[in-house]
Design an enzyme around this catalytic site. Sequence first.
Site, PDB file in Angstrom:
ATOM      1  N   GLU A  76     -53.263 -66.688   5.498  1.00 20.74           N
ATOM      2  CA  GLU A  76     -53.337 -68.108   6.291  1.00 20.74           C
ATOM      3  C   GLU A  76     -53.644 -67.758   7.582  1.00 20.74           C
ATOM      4  OE1 GLU A  76     -49.893 -70.208   5.340  1.00 20.74           O
ATOM      5  OE2 GLU A  76     -50.544 -70.430   3.049  1.00 20.74           O
ATOM      6  N   GLU A  80     -50.800 -68.204  -3.700  1.00 22.15           N
ATOM      7  CA  GLU A  80     -49.732 -68.729  -3.612  1.00 22.15           C
ATOM      8  C   GLU A  80     -49.715 -70.371  -4.165  1.00 22.15           C
ATOM      9  OE1 GLU A  80     -47.928 -69.017   0.444  1.00 22.15           O
ATOM     10  OE2 GLU A  80     -48.663 -66.937   0.804  1.00 22.15           O
TER      11      GLU A  80
END
Length: 457
Positions: free
Chosen positions: A164, A360
Amino acid sequence: MLTFPKGFLWGAAASAPQTEGHALGGGKTATTWDKWFELNPEKFNNNQGPEVTSNVYEFYKEDIQRMKEIGMNSYRTSISWARLLPDGKTLNKEAVTFYRSYFQTLRENGIEPIINLFHFDMPWWLMEKGGWETRESVEAFAFYAETAFVEFGDLVKRWATFNEPLVHIECGYLYGFHYPAIVDFKKAIQVGYHTLMAHVKAVEAFRQGHFEGEIGIILNVTPTYAKSNEDRDMEAKNKADLLIIKSFLDPCVLGEVSKDLVELLKDNELIPTTIETDKEIIKHNRVDYIGINYYQPMRVKAPETSQVPAQTPADFFASYDWPEKRINPYRGWEIYPEALYDVAMMMKNDYNNIPWFVSENGMGVADEERFLDEKGMVQDDYRVDFMKEHLGQLYKGIQEGSSCFGYHTWTFVDCWSWLNGYRNRYGFYRVDLDNNLNRSLKKSGLWYKELSQHNGF
Ligand code: BGP
């Protein structure tokens, strides 16, 4: 019964700083998290810092048995840069021994390690020089990446460079949740550009070293939905897409920064400093796969007022509160499984159907002791329902041809979460902070075992 493709990855994700503990032990030096906690402990929920987490540094062998117990065939975590190379140059032998044993034990138990290199944990020695604001960070990261490939390349066949990247950019330079917690759009873009170049240089080192396996990047893809089809709202959505979706996906997968993004930055005096040869390096170092972290969509509308040049992304788009939204009240995030189908179609149609996986997805819930049954098991049916709904949408995308090869939840054992400490829990195993970090299986873990055994549900 929804059956997933043969060899589908079932597993969970975590990161070094959120699980290892021993933040200043074993030869590791400080990261921005360790320092920030030292400077401002009051910012952290219940004064919970990174020193004590689920302490995988000492418990990894038992934890790997627990992974096996619930049918996981893969696990993603990260290496701590400040542990492997405490001063950025010198190899820490103790770290090499730890990670080698960790990855080897995973493999011996039939769990594929997917290893990421950066999960928001900037080493303090580099932060003191400006962190991602300086071009020096690009070379420093490439050196670290190459070191990891050399030391662990025989045990790791799937690498990721960053988790991320948008988060350390936005949270550090726009929204105040990560150190240095400043608000500076221009710096945020420069930090983003250096992060992109660090990623690309790591891929280059991987290719040039002829290491075996694959390399990718883990992106938080937050699909955007406009309030209406009116031009103003659609324009806001397009700008959000450029900054939030295409900024990394385009260069990483297609080998080119989006021209529209360059225009938008130009119009707003936000063009970062670059080097002539960067374009070529980006073009020739695309990834083998993408990991997508999906938690929530983003609802946008045109901002009421905006400045040119833009001072923050709020000058491009405003957030819109969709009246029909379902929400996870603990985390404050919308629950919208349908977006996972949209992501699957986007990967197929806009990104050459590159192999990707859900790296995720999960539901953080506070005070889970409320749901303990008489045998001491958290009855987290809400988490099972959450996974079922998301997997249903993912399945639809796969049926329609999207190349998704796995589903990882966040996370395996409850872990420490940045400023939120241990407030919201995500794990298949509960961690008891008052009792030697004891682990106990939750109901969702039993469900996951069945899911993996049947390769579907
Ligand atoms: C992702 C991060 C993780 C993790 C997770 C859950 O964005 O990659 O590090 O923390 O979100 O979010 P949170 O811990 O903030 O509840």
